[in-house]
Design a protein around this motif. Sequence first.
Motif, PDB file in Angstrom:
ATOM      1  N   THR A 248      -5.662 -11.537   3.496  1.00 20.71           N
ATOM      2  CA  THR A 248      -6.855 -11.059   4.193  1.00 20.71           C
ATOM      3  C   THR A 248      -7.445  -9.854   3.456  1.00 20.71           C
ATOM      4  O   THR A 248      -6.726  -9.056   2.850  1.00 20.71           O
ATOM      5  CB  THR A 248      -6.521 -10.645   5.633  1.00 20.71           C
ATOM      6  OG1 THR A 248      -5.492  -9.632   5.609  1.00 20.71           O
ATOM      7  CG2 THR A 248      -6.033 -11.843   6.431  1.00 20.71           C
TER       8      THR A 248
ATOM      9  N   ARG B 255      -5.856  -0.873  -2.032  1.00 17.73           N
ATOM     10  CA  ARG B 255      -5.595  -2.291  -1.802  1.00 17.73           C
ATOM     11  C   ARG B 255      -6.838  -2.945  -1.230  1.00 17.73           C
ATOM     12  O   ARG B 255      -7.456  -2.413  -0.304  1.00 17.73           O
ATOM     13  CB  ARG B 255      -4.412  -2.471  -0.851  1.00 17.73           C
ATOM     14  CG  ARG B 255      -3.953  -3.911  -0.736  1.00 17.73           C
ATOM     15  CD  ARG B 255      -2.603  -4.026  -0.052  1.00 17.73           C
ATOM     16  NE  ARG B 255      -2.679  -3.735   1.373  1.00 17.73           N
ATOM     17  CZ  ARG B 255      -1.623  -3.717   2.196  1.00 17.73           C
ATOM     18  NH1 ARG B 255      -0.418  -3.943   1.704  1.00 17.73           N
ATOM     19  NH2 ARG B 255      -1.767  -3.440   3.464  1.00 17.73           N
TER      20      ARG B 255
ATOM     21  N   ASP C 203     -12.863  -1.143   1.449  1.00 16.18           N
ATOM     22  CA  ASP C 203     -12.623   0.146   0.826  1.00 16.18           C
ATOM     23  C   ASP C 203     -13.969   0.807   0.556  1.00 16.18           C
ATOM     24  O   ASP C 203     -14.921   0.151   0.105  1.00 16.18           O
ATOM     25  CB  ASP C 203     -11.852  -0.020  -0.486  1.00 16.18           C
ATOM     26  CG  ASP C 203     -11.372   1.302  -1.053  1.00 16.18           C
ATOM     27  OD1 ASP C 203     -10.218   1.675  -0.790  1.00 16.18           O
ATOM     28  OD2 ASP C 203     -12.171   1.965  -1.744  1.00 16.18           O
TER      29      ASP C 203
ATOM     30  N   GLU D 149      -9.317  -6.273   2.785  1.00 20.00           N
ATOM     31  CA  GLU D 149      -9.297  -4.931   3.351  1.00 20.00           C
ATOM     32  C   GLU D 149     -10.439  -4.141   2.720  1.00 20.00           C
ATOM     33  O   GLU D 149     -10.502  -4.008   1.492  1.00 20.00           O
ATOM     34  CB  GLU D 149      -7.955  -4.246   3.084  1.00 20.00           C
ATOM     35  CG  GLU D 149      -6.777  -4.931   3.753  1.00 20.00           C
ATOM     36  CD  GLU D 149      -5.490  -4.136   3.626  1.00 20.00           C
ATOM     37  OE1 GLU D 149      -5.521  -3.045   3.014  1.00 20.00           O
ATOM     38  OE2 GLU D 149      -4.455  -4.604   4.140  1.00 20.00           O
TER      39      GLU D 149
ATOM     40  N   ALA E  40      -4.637  -7.883   1.389  1.00 22.46           N
ATOM     41  CA  ALA E  40      -3.300  -7.697   1.954  1.00 22.46           C
ATOM     42  C   ALA E  40      -2.373  -8.817   1.478  1.00 22.46           C
ATOM     43  O   ALA E  40      -2.828  -9.858   0.993  1.00 22.46           O
ATOM     44  CB  ALA E  40      -3.378  -7.675   3.476  1.00 22.46           C
TER      45      ALA E  40
END
Length: 376
Positions: free
Chosen positions: A26, A19, A30, A28, A22
């Motif tokens: 917002t 993901r 990785d 996220e 979110a």
Amino acid sequence: MSDRVLTPETLLPRDEPVRLIAPDGTAEADQHYQMPDLEHLRDAYRALVEGRRINDQASALVRQGRLAVYPSSHGQEACQVAASLVLGERDWLFPTYRDSVAVIGRGVSPADAMVLLAGDWHSGYDPTEHRVAPQATPLATQLLHAVGFAQAAKYRGEDTVVLALCGDGATSEGDFHEALNFAAVFGVPVVFFVQNNEFAISVPLSRQSAAPSLAHKAVGYGMPGQRVDGNDVAAVLSVLGDAVDRARAGEGPSLIEAHTYRMQAHTNADDDTRYRERAEVQAWIERDPLARMRAYLTAHDALDTATEDRIAADAERIAADLRAALNADTDLDPEDLFRFVTTDRTPQLDEQWQMLRDEIARGAASDAVSPTGGSR
């Protein structure tokens, strides 16, 4: 083939789906998958809005009797949009009956994409023009077609990747096993994209598979599997794009499982209240792919009210064109039943056509005479 060594560790998917954005919009971070740039995401948002409008308009056309059936992808548009955007001009898409939005995303007109669902031709578009195979109604059969097509492209030395779409129900079919096994053994440039929307009509995933996830099935065939949040269009673009790049580089097939949800009934012939609770459906509204992408773009000053209004207006024009096309009566030619069966019509087919033509002529003559024997 690549020299990369495949081990159980490199083949297994993550414990949690990838993901990048979110549900509240917002970002996220990785370590492996990169966030697409804002321009690409804005294009994806436009396609999401258009896809949602197409889904809802098609559902309305079913109620009006202009479509025989429509399997809506409402709520799954992130998967549809990403599937169409990650492919190159020479790549091919092999869709299912629920993938009309992806088909349209590849350039097929909405009206042509609906011909099958209106009960007319088997396919309303030329597959070679848009590099989109006919939409498949039988489960998993298109996976074998996709593998065969990709293998042929490999033999010809073409730079072609095939993206094969299916749902979670298709993973229970024997064709799924045969397609993945052949693709892995022969290193075929195909990406298997499973849209896991939790139900195969009324059968929940728990009654279909005991595996930790559908992506875990990949290791048994010797190909990498990955899980992705299917309502996060940024993540689906990144994960699918990586698998397409891998296939194009000669590293063989991949299995991608997108975790999403079928917000509406299986089709207009289905009563989904018989097998799932409204609260379950309601919980997925907060994960809506459109709202998520809108929040992300707005927070990054990449989407304003004027742009949103233009996108909405464009989507409404697409819906209006679709309404107009489906509300127009089709000019039917009965001879088409025989015209496209064989290249040269056989004597038997010609005999059948003559019989039908005579029957039509008799019917027309009968209609021209009133019940009392006088002309109308």
